[in-house]
Design a protein around this motif. Structure first.
Motif, PDB file in Angstrom:
ATOM      1  N   MET A   1      61.599 -44.821  17.877  1.00 40.55           N
ATOM      2  CA  MET A   1      61.774 -46.097  17.246  1.00 40.55           C
ATOM      3  C   MET A   1      63.090 -46.164  16.467  1.00 40.55           C
ATOM      4  O   MET A   1      63.740 -47.190  16.444  1.00 40.55           O
ATOM      5  CB  MET A   1      60.585 -46.361  16.324  1.00 40.55           C
ATOM      6  CG  MET A   1      60.641 -47.704  15.658  1.00 40.55           C
ATOM      7  SD  MET A   1      59.348 -48.018  14.431  1.00 40.55           S
ATOM      8  CE  MET A   1      57.877 -47.574  15.269  1.00 40.55           C
ATOM      9  N   VAL A   2      63.479 -45.060  15.854  1.00 43.94           N
ATOM     10  CA  VAL A   2      64.659 -45.090  14.988  1.00 43.94           C
ATOM     11  C   VAL A   2      65.927 -45.458  15.749  1.00 43.94           C
ATOM     12  O   VAL A   2      66.802 -46.122  15.207  1.00 43.94           O
ATOM     13  CB  VAL A   2      64.836 -43.749  14.233  1.00 43.94           C
ATOM     14  CG1 VAL A   2      65.242 -42.623  15.173  1.00 43.94           C
ATOM     15  CG2 VAL A   2      65.882 -43.914  13.151  1.00 43.94           C
ATOM     16  N   SER A  16      69.738 -41.261  23.634  1.00 47.71           N
ATOM     17  CA  SER A  16      68.463 -41.281  22.922  1.00 47.71           C
ATOM     18  C   SER A  16      67.617 -42.454  23.398  1.00 47.71           C
ATOM     19  O   SER A  16      68.142 -43.480  23.830  1.00 47.71           O
ATOM     20  CB  SER A  16      68.698 -41.410  21.416  1.00 47.71           C
ATOM     21  OG  SER A  16      69.529 -40.367  20.954  1.00 47.71           O
ATOM     22  N   LEU A  17      66.295 -42.297  23.293  1.00 43.44           N
ATOM     23  CA  LEU A  17      65.387 -43.364  23.688  1.00 43.44           C
ATOM     24  C   LEU A  17      65.579 -44.588  22.801  1.00 43.44           C
ATOM     25  O   LEU A  17      65.648 -44.469  21.580  1.00 43.44           O
ATOM     26  CB  LEU A  17      63.933 -42.897  23.589  1.00 43.44           C
ATOM     27  CG  LEU A  17      63.476 -41.873  24.617  1.00 43.44           C
ATOM     28  CD1 LEU A  17      62.028 -41.470  24.350  1.00 43.44           C
ATOM     29  CD2 LEU A  17      63.610 -42.418  26.028  1.00 43.44           C
ATOM     30  N   ALA A  51      70.032 -31.582  25.923  1.00 46.20           N
ATOM     31  CA  ALA A  51      69.030 -31.877  26.948  1.00 46.20           C
ATOM     32  C   ALA A  51      67.651 -31.926  26.306  1.00 46.20           C
ATOM     33  O   ALA A  51      67.463 -31.454  25.184  1.00 46.20           O
ATOM     34  CB  ALA A  51      69.049 -30.798  28.035  1.00 46.20           C
ATOM     35  N   PHE A  52      66.699 -32.482  27.030  1.00 44.81           N
ATOM     36  CA  PHE A  52      65.322 -32.508  26.574  1.00 44.81           C
ATOM     37  C   PHE A  52      64.671 -31.196  26.993  1.00 44.81           C
ATOM     38  O   PHE A  52      63.989 -31.102  28.006  1.00 44.81           O
ATOM     39  CB  PHE A  52      64.585 -33.705  27.201  1.00 44.81           C
ATOM     40  CG  PHE A  52      63.210 -33.918  26.626  1.00 44.81           C
ATOM     41  CD1 PHE A  52      63.051 -34.627  25.451  1.00 44.81           C
ATOM     42  CD2 PHE A  52      62.091 -33.421  27.258  1.00 44.81           C
ATOM     43  CE1 PHE A  52      61.786 -34.830  24.906  1.00 44.81           C
ATOM     44  CE2 PHE A  52      60.814 -33.604  26.724  1.00 44.81           C
ATOM     45  CZ  PHE A  52      60.668 -34.312  25.548  1.00 44.81           C
ATOM     46  N   ALA A  53      64.947 -30.164  26.200  1.00 45.50           N
ATOM     47  CA  ALA A  53      64.464 -28.827  26.516  1.00 45.50           C
ATOM     48  C   ALA A  53      64.382 -28.016  25.226  1.00 45.50           C
ATOM     49  O   ALA A  53      65.205 -28.194  24.329  1.00 45.50           O
ATOM     50  CB  ALA A  53      65.408 -28.135  27.500  1.00 45.50           C
ATOM     51  N   PRO A  54      63.401 -27.117  25.122  1.00 51.08           N
ATOM     52  CA  PRO A  54      63.242 -26.348  23.888  1.00 51.08           C
ATOM     53  C   PRO A  54      64.424 -25.452  23.554  1.00 51.08           C
ATOM     54  O   PRO A  54      64.660 -25.133  22.391  1.00 51.08           O
ATOM     55  CB  PRO A  54      61.980 -25.513  24.128  1.00 51.08           C
ATOM     56  CG  PRO A  54      61.675 -25.609  25.570  1.00 51.08           C
ATOM     57  CD  PRO A  54      62.383 -26.794  26.121  1.00 51.08           C
ATOM     58  N   ASP A  55      65.185 -25.056  24.562  1.00 50.12           N
ATOM     59  CA  ASP A  55      66.325 -24.167  24.321  1.00 50.12           C
ATOM     60  C   ASP A  55      67.664 -24.911  24.394  1.00 50.12           C
ATOM     61  O   ASP A  55      68.714 -24.289  24.488  1.00 50.12           O
ATOM     62  CB  ASP A  55      66.311 -23.004  25.307  1.00 50.12           C
ATOM     63  CG  ASP A  55      66.366 -23.462  26.760  1.00 50.12           C
ATOM     64  OD1 ASP A  55      66.211 -24.678  27.027  1.00 50.12           O
ATOM     65  OD2 ASP A  55      66.562 -22.603  27.640  1.00 50.12           O
ATOM     66  N   ALA A  73      78.529 -38.749  24.109  1.00 54.73           N
ATOM     67  CA  ALA A  73      77.587 -39.811  24.452  1.00 54.73           C
ATOM     68  C   ALA A  73      76.479 -39.330  25.385  1.00 54.73           C
ATOM     69  O   ALA A  73      75.559 -40.084  25.689  1.00 54.73           O
ATOM     70  CB  ALA A  73      78.333 -40.983  25.075  1.00 54.73           C
ATOM     71  N   ASP A  74      76.535 -38.068  25.832  1.00 50.24           N
ATOM     72  CA  ASP A  74      75.475 -37.517  26.687  1.00 50.24           C
ATOM     73  C   ASP A  74      74.353 -36.869  25.882  1.00 50.24           C
ATOM     74  O   ASP A  74      73.318 -36.501  26.442  1.00 50.24           O
ATOM     75  CB  ASP A  74      76.057 -36.483  27.660  1.00 50.24           C
ATOM     76  CG  ASP A  74      76.898 -37.127  28.750  1.00 50.24           C
ATOM     77  OD1 ASP A  74      76.601 -38.282  29.120  1.00 50.24           O
ATOM     78  OD2 ASP A  74      77.848 -36.478  29.210  1.00 50.24           O
ATOM     79  N   ALA A  75      74.540 -36.726  24.573  1.00 43.76           N
ATOM     80  CA  ALA A  75      73.529 -36.095  23.724  1.00 43.76           C
ATOM     81  C   ALA A  75      72.369 -37.054  23.476  1.00 43.76           C
ATOM     82  O   ALA A  75      72.504 -38.274  23.605  1.00 43.76           O
ATOM     83  CB  ALA A  75      74.145 -35.680  22.396  1.00 43.76           C
ATOM     84  N   LEU A  76      71.214 -36.470  23.146  1.00 42.65           N
ATOM     85  CA  LEU A  76      70.076 -37.306  22.798  1.00 42.65           C
ATOM     86  C   LEU A  76      69.422 -36.781  21.533  1.00 42.65           C
ATOM     87  O   LEU A  76      69.381 -35.575  21.286  1.00 42.65           O
ATOM     88  CB  LEU A  76      69.072 -37.406  23.945  1.00 42.65           C
ATOM     89  CG  LEU A  76      68.355 -36.184  24.463  1.00 42.65           C
ATOM     90  CD1 LEU A  76      67.067 -36.621  25.149  1.00 42.65           C
ATOM     91  CD2 LEU A  76      69.212 -35.475  25.481  1.00 42.65           C
TER      92      LEU A  76
END
Length: 178
Positions: A1-2, A16-17, A51-55, A73-76
């Motif tokens: 939401m943020v 980011s979403l 990336a959307f990953a734990p590491d 701009a590729d970061a989330l």
């Protein structure tokens, strides 16, 4: 939401979403808050990841610089930053009633659980009456190992609870004749 709020304010948010169809709505919320002298507490820093990953590689960036980090701009964004977590904890400590709906980050990944853990901890210690509303928030409390007795009420019906607070008639309650 943020990220919808941040984008509505003109900040870059990387990948980011975001709910683009809600940008006008959150802009109105911010205008109403200002008009009624209501303090709207938003994050000041975000944990941005490659990336959307734990590491995933990650770094904490100010909200006005989310696209300036090493992944641009590729970061989330996957969690609130430590300054934001402390800001939220202070706000909770000063409150009389808190309705928490939604984790602060991807709490299922240890690297992105700090914000949610800090908020849950503050809420469990607060003198405020607290409602943890929503399946994800309830799961966060349990997954992160908090004693449920430290919260006033825990509900898995977050969206429905918010609609009820808005004054909407809920179909289940209507069917019961309540």
């Amino acid at each position: 939401m943020v990220f919808t709020f941040l984008k509505a304010q003109g900040f870059g948010i990387g990948k980011s979403l975001v709910e683009n169809d809600k940008l006008d709505t959150v802009s109105r919320f911010m205008d109403l808050a200002a008009e009624h002298d209501c303090r709207l507490v938003l994050p000041t820093d975000i944990v941005m990841a490659s990336a959307f990953a734990p590491d995933a590689e990650r770094e904490v960036l100010s909200v006005d610089a989310l696209e300036t980090g090493s992944h641009g701009a590729d970061a989330l964004g996957l969690d609130i930053g430590p300054k934001s977590a402390e800001l939220f904890a202070q706000s909770i400590a000063a409150s009389k009633t808190v309705f928490w709906n939604g984790p602060m980050g991807v709490f299922e990944m240890e690297a992105f659980s700090h914000g949610t853990r800090t908020v849950a901890d503050a809420l469990s210690k607060a003198e405020a009456f607290s409602v943890v509303g929503g399946g994800d928030s309830a799961a966060a409390v349990r997954t992160l190992g908090f004693d449920e007795s430290g919260f006033g009420h825990i509900s898995t019906g977050g969206g429905a609870s918010l609609e009820y607070l808005e004054g909407k008639t809920l179909p289940g309650i209507q069917a019961l004749g309540l």
